[in-house]
Motif scaffolding. Sequence first.
Motif, PDB file in Angstrom:
ATOM      1  N   ILE A  67       3.520 -16.451 -13.936  1.00 14.88           N
ATOM      2  CA  ILE A  67       3.713 -15.462 -12.881  1.00 14.88           C
ATOM      3  C   ILE A  67       2.634 -15.512 -11.794  1.00 14.88           C
ATOM      4  O   ILE A  67       2.497 -14.586 -10.993  1.00 14.88           O
ATOM      5  N   LEU A  70       3.111 -14.533  -8.020  1.00 16.81           N
ATOM      6  CA  LEU A  70       3.065 -13.153  -7.515  1.00 16.81           C
ATOM      7  C   LEU A  70       1.789 -12.893  -6.708  1.00 16.81           C
ATOM      8  O   LEU A  70       1.788 -12.105  -5.762  1.00 16.81           O
ATOM      9  N   PHE A  73       1.976 -13.197  -3.027  1.00 13.39           N
ATOM     10  CA  PHE A  73       2.615 -12.095  -2.290  1.00 13.39           C
ATOM     11  C   PHE A  73       1.751 -10.830  -2.320  1.00 13.39           C
ATOM     12  O   PHE A  73       1.812 -10.023  -1.404  1.00 13.39           O
ATOM     13  N   LEU A  74       0.982 -10.684  -3.409  1.00 12.58           N
ATOM     14  CA  LEU A  74       0.109  -9.509  -3.480  1.00 12.58           C
ATOM     15  C   LEU A  74      -0.999  -9.583  -2.428  1.00 12.58           C
ATOM     16  O   LEU A  74      -1.374  -8.559  -1.844  1.00 12.58           O
ATOM     17  N   LEU A  78      -1.713  -6.667   0.322  1.00 14.96           N
ATOM     18  CA  LEU A  78      -2.981  -5.958   0.476  1.00 14.96           C
ATOM     19  C   LEU A  78      -3.492  -6.052   1.912  1.00 14.96           C
ATOM     20  O   LEU A  78      -3.986  -5.076   2.479  1.00 14.96           O
ATOM     21  N   LEU A 270      -0.823 -13.256 -18.733  1.00 10.01           N
ATOM     22  CA  LEU A 270      -2.011 -13.827 -18.100  1.00 10.01           C
ATOM     23  C   LEU A 270      -3.180 -13.622 -19.058  1.00 10.01           C
ATOM     24  O   LEU A 270      -3.238 -12.575 -19.728  1.00 10.01           O
ATOM     25  N   PRO A 271      -4.144 -14.476 -19.140  1.00  7.46           N
ATOM     26  CA  PRO A 271      -4.124 -15.834 -18.578  1.00  7.46           C
ATOM     27  C   PRO A 271      -3.367 -16.779 -19.486  1.00  7.46           C
ATOM     28  O   PRO A 271      -3.100 -16.440 -20.655  1.00  7.46           O
ATOM     29  N   TYR A 277      -7.498 -16.565 -14.683  1.00  9.61           N
ATOM     30  CA  TYR A 277      -7.714 -15.441 -13.770  1.00  9.61           C
ATOM     31  C   TYR A 277      -8.309 -15.925 -12.446  1.00  9.61           C
ATOM     32  O   TYR A 277      -8.079 -15.353 -11.399  1.00  9.61           O
ATOM     33  N   TRP A 280      -5.500 -17.091 -10.372  1.00  8.54           N
ATOM     34  CA  TRP A 280      -4.785 -15.908  -9.894  1.00  8.54           C
ATOM     35  C   TRP A 280      -5.493 -15.310  -8.672  1.00  8.54           C
ATOM     36  O   TRP A 280      -4.892 -15.021  -7.652  1.00  8.54           O
ATOM     37  N   PHE A 281      -6.809 -15.159  -8.796  1.00  3.44           N
ATOM     38  CA  PHE A 281      -7.581 -14.580  -7.692  1.00  3.44           C
ATOM     39  C   PHE A 281      -7.543 -15.498  -6.470  1.00  3.44           C
ATOM     40  O   PHE A 281      -7.398 -15.055  -5.335  1.00  3.44           O
ATOM     41  N   MET A 284      -4.383 -15.191  -4.657  1.00  4.45           N
ATOM     42  CA  MET A 284      -4.332 -13.935  -3.909  1.00  4.45           C
ATOM     43  C   MET A 284      -5.072 -14.081  -2.568  1.00  4.45           C
ATOM     44  O   MET A 284      -4.593 -13.675  -1.519  1.00  4.45           O
ATOM     45  N   MET A 288      -3.696 -13.924   1.239  1.00  2.00           N
ATOM     46  CA  MET A 288      -4.290 -13.016   2.224  1.00  2.00           C
ATOM     47  C   MET A 288      -4.587 -13.732   3.543  1.00  2.00           C
ATOM     48  O   MET A 288      -4.332 -13.188   4.624  1.00  2.00           O
TER      49      MET A 288
END
Lengths: 1092, 87
Positions: A67, A70, A73-74, A78, A270-271, A277, A280-281, A284, A288
Motif C-alpha cells: 500500500i 497511498l 497521494f497523502l 497534506l 506496513l512495514p 517506513y 513510505w515517508f 510522501m 508533496m
Amino acid sequence: MIPFAIVAGISLLYFGILFGVAFWADQRRQAGRSITSNPYLYALSLNVFLSAWTFYGAVGRAASQGIDFLALFLGPSLMALTWWLLLRKMVRASKEQRLVSIADFLASRYGKSAAIGIAVTGFCIVATLPFIAIQLRAIATTFEMLSTPPVVSPQHLLDLFHTFDLLSIPAEQIAKAPVAVSPTLPSYIDSSLIIALLLGVFCVLFGARHLDASERHEGLIAAVALESLVKLGAFLALGLFVTFGLFDGFGDLAGRFLRQLPEKSHLLSLPTEAISYCQWFSLMVIGMLAVHCLPGQFHLMVTENSQERHIRTAMWMFPAYMLLFNLFVVPIALAGLIFYGGSAVPPDYFVLRIPMDHGSRWLTMAVFLGGISASAGMVMVTSVALSTMILNNLVVPAILKIRSGAASLSTFFINTKRAAIFAVILGGYFYNTAISDSLGLIHIVLISFIGAAQFAPALIGGLLWDKVSRKAVLAGMAIGFAVWGYTLLLPSLVDSGWLSGNLLDKGPWGLSCLHPRALFGLSGLDIWSHALFWSLLLNVGVFLATSLFTEVTSWEQEQIQKFVHVLAPAEAPSGLKILSRAPSVREFTELMTKFIGEERAQSAINDYLKGKAIDHRGSLADHEIPALKRFTEKTLAGSVGSAPARIIIDNYLAARGSEMQDVFDIFGNVTLSRNASREQLSVLYEAARVVASGKDLQTIFDDILSLLEQQFMLDLCLIRIFDPAQNVLVVCSQIGAAQGPLLTAKQQLSDQTFVSETFRTNEAVVINDAETVVNPVSARIIQREGIKSMAHAPIVIEGRPIGVLSAFSRTVKGIFTEEFVEFFKTLAGQVGVAWRNAQQTEKLILAKEQQKELEIAKRIQLSLLPATLPEFKGLSLAGSCEAASQVGGDYYDLLKNDEQTVDILIADVSGHNIGAALIMAETRTFIHALARTFAGPAGILHALNRFFHRDLSKAELFITLFYLRLNVQTRHFSYASAGHNPPLLYRAGSQKCQALDAEGLILGIKEEVAFEEKGDALFPGDLLLLYTDGIIEAGNEEQELFGEPRLRIFLKEHRNTPAADLAPKLMKTVRRFSGQENFEDDVTLMIIKAEN
Amino acid sequence: MKRSQPPAYPAIWPLALAGGVVLLNFPFLEVFSGPSPMPGFSPLLFHIFLLWGLLIGVAFLVAGRLDSNHSNRGEEPEGTPRRKGRP
C-alpha cells in the motif's frame, strides 16, 4: 475481447467528444461566457495528476508491493493545506508578471535569468519524458489487450455485436461471415505511435492555436476536466462492480483474499520486505513536491487559474477526489490477485482485465476510456506546458539573438510551438520503447517525480526566503539533477539493457562507493529514498550554502518583492511621488473610462460603491482607497490583461499632478485601448515611462524608436521635427538602417512625399502595399529602399503638427492595421509630449538664467539707493523701496549740497524691467552730476526733461519725479513736480494733511516744459511723506484701492511714530490691506519728520 | 495608510499539516500494523483513510473560513471598517 475497429471507433468517438467539448468551451470564452472559470472545474482539472500511473499503476503497485502508493497521494493531500499561502503566491506572481510556465516563473523570480529559464526547460524535458512514456505505454498496452486477438470467429463476433446491440446478424448468414473481419494494423505500425500522433494533433488544436501563451487554454481545460470525471466514474464503477458485484463487500473480498493467498497478507500492512517506513515517508515527500513541480501540474494550477478564490475549493476537492479514487484501489488489486494470482497477467492491468473477463463489455469499454482519459489528459497538458517552455526559453531568445529576417516571426513561433508539442510526445514515445517493459508504471513515474522535485528548493524557497540568489538556484538544481540522473535515470537504462550491467553490479570502474544505488556507501535504503536523499540533500545544501555566501543582485532584489511579498498589501513604490491628496472615485472612474468606456466604467463603479460612503468631494475614506485601487486594477485587467492593468494604475498614481499626466491624457483622446494588443499597450506604457524619465530629448526619441522597432520587428523608424527656420522636416532620431540618404534627407514641406503630406494635412498616412504607390517621387524612394509598407503619423501638440513619426517595413506588406495606426498615432502623441516637455525645460532653463541676471541687476539697483540717510538736527529721515519684480523703476535719493541745503527726490520710471532700471540709473547719474549746478528744483527738472526727452521717447518710457530742496536749518523748502503724486505734509498745528502739488508735466512727454516751483516750511511735529503710486494704487480682493484718504488717516494716526518706524509700518498696513505679501507695483517712500 | 492585516488564513492549517505528517508516518503507523481484530478488516487502511478524510474536512473548514474578499483582489479586505450611511 472487442474488435479493433470497435475499440478504435469508440476511442475516436471519445476523442471527438473531447474535441467537441473543447471547441464549445473555446467558443464560450470568445463569447465572454467562460465555463472553465469555475472552482469545481479548476479543482477537477488538477486531478490530471492522477494519470495512468494511478489508474493502472496504483492497482499494480498494490498487488505487487503493497500500500505504499497511498503515500504518493497523502503527500499532495497534506500540501493542499498550504495552498492558500504557497499556490496563491504562485498564482498572483504569475498573473502579475504574465508568467506561463515553471521555467518562466523561476527565471523571473531570480532576476529574469535566461540561464535559469534554459536550465529548467532542459531539466523538465529530461525529467518529464518518462512520465509521458508511461501514459503512451498504458494507452497502447490496454488498446492491444482489449482489441486482440485480431482474428475472431464469426460466432465470437456475433456474440460481441449482440452484446453491444450494434447490429443483429441472421443465423443463416453466420456461415457466410468472413473468418477475419477485424481489421488490424500491420505489424510494422506501432499503435502507441499512432496514439502519440493523435494526442499531438489534439494538443496543437487546443493548446497551440494562438501564440499568446498567457491566454488560458479553456478548451484544453474543459477537456481535461471532463476526462477527470470520466476516469473517476469508470474507476468507481469498476470498484463497485468488483466489491459488490463479484464479491459481497470489502469484508468478503479481504476474507477470500486472505484465505486464498495467505502468503500475500503482508500487502495490507506496513512495514513489509518491500516497503519500509523510510520508503513510505520518501514517497510522501515525493508526492508533496511533485504535485507543485511537474511542469504540467504547475501549468494547470498556476497558469490556468482564472481566479484566486478557486484555490479554496481545490484545497479540499483535490484531496477528496484522490481519496474517492483510492477507495477501490486495494479491493481491485486483491480481486486481481484472487483471479490472476499465479498467471502472467501484469498487475498494472488488472483494472482492465477484470471487467474483460468477469464484467460486461460496456464496463470494459468504460474502464478503457477511463484509462485513456487518465493518460491523454496528462500528455496533453504536459506537452503544451513543455512546448511553451521550449518556445519561450530556448527558441525565442535564440531567434532574437540572431535576429531572423523572416517575414513573419509569429508564424514561425507558433509552428515551432506545434513542432515542440510533437517533439515532446514523440520523445516520450521513444523513451517508452527504450526502457524495459518489466518496469512497473509507478516505478517509471517515480523517476519523473524525483526529477521534478529538484525544482522544489528553488520554487518554494523562492516564495518564502528573500536571500536566495540566482547562483544558488543554478548550482543547487545542477547538482540535484546530476545526482538524480546518476542514481535513477542511469540505472533504469541499465535495467533496460541500454547500458552495461557492471555499473549496477560493482559501481563505475569497480568503485563501490560510487555505486548508483549505494552512493558514498549508503546502502540499505530503497532506491527511491536513496535517490531522494542524496539529490535533495546536495541540492538543498548547495542551495543554502550558496545563498548564504552570495549577494542577490539588484535585479533579483527587485523581483523578491514581486514574489516573496506578493501577497503583502501594495504600498507606494519608493521613489515615486507621495500622494498629497488621495485620488477620488471620479479619478478612478475616469481612468477606467479611458480603457473600457464610460458605460462599463460607471456600471462597475456603481456596483462597487454599493454600501460604501463617499464624501461631498466624491472621495472615499482613506482606508477604502487601496481596495478601490485593486478594484480598478482588476476591472482594467479584464480588458487589457493583468500586467498592463497594474502598470496603468501604478503609473497613473505616480503621475498625478506631474508631467506624466499628459501621457495619460493622450489615452483619453484616442480610444484605442480596448482594441490594442498587449504588445502595443506595453510599448505605450514603456514609452510613457521613457517620456517621464527626465532624460534628454535625444535619448527619449531613441528609446521610443527602439521600443517600436523591437516590439514590431520594423526595419526603419524615424522621428522628424519641423525646423521653422529652414522650413524643413529634419530627422532627429533614427533606428534601423536606410539604404541611401533619400529616406533620411530633410523634407521640404512642398515635397510631394508622404512625410510632407502627413505634416501638411495633420493626418496619418499608411501605405500597406508600397507597390501601389503612383506618386513618382515616393515611388522612386520606395523602389530604391525596397520598402514594402510604411506608416506616418503627425506629431501633434495642441492640434498643431510639430513633426512626423514614421515606420517602414522592407519585408512585410499589410502590417499596419487600423488598430496599429491608432496605436501609432498615440505613440506619436507621446513623442510630442516629450518634445514639448523638452521645449518647456529649455525655456525654464533660459528663464532661470534671466532670473539670475535680474537678481544681479536688482543688487546693482539697490546699491544705487542711499545706503544710509544723513542726520540733521531737528529732523529725522527714513526711506524705503520695494520692487514688484527683481528690478523696478522707482527711485529715491538724498543729496547733501552743503551744510545747509539738502536735495530730496523721489521718482517713478514706468515699467518694472531692465529698461526702467537703466533709465533710473541714468537719472541718478544726471542728478548726482549736475543737480548742484541748477538754481532750484524747477531748473533741475527742466534740464532733466530736455536731457531725457529723446531717450524716453525712443524707449517709450516716461518718468514722474518730485524734487525738493530743503534748508535743514531754517526748515524752509522749495519743490517742483514732474507729474508725480503730490507728497502729503501732515501739519501738527492744524492736524491736517496738505498735498504738495506743483504744476509740471511728466518727463519725456515734451521737450520744452515749464515746471512750477513752490516753497513752504516745516514746523515742529510736521511730517512729510514722499511716495510713489504703488502705495495708493495697491488694491484688495474687493477691487478697492488703498487711496490717498487712507494714507492721510495713516499719517494722522501715526504722527507721533518715529520716522524710522513709520516706513515699515506703512508697508505693513498696505500689505494687510491688499492681502498680499508682494506688491503689484514698485513701492517707494521717503519720510521727513520735523521734531518738536 | 498602512493597516495591520486581519488573520485571513486560519492558524489550524500548520497544525493539521504537521499532525498529518506525524500521524501518517512511523512510529504512529506501527500502532495500527498489528493483527486485525476481525477477519477482512485492516486497521492500518482504516486509520489512513480516516485520517485522510479528517484532513479533507480540515481543508474544507479552512477554505470555508477564508474570507472570500481576500481571494478576490480588488475587493474589500476582511475587517475593513465600514461607514454607515448612504453611498
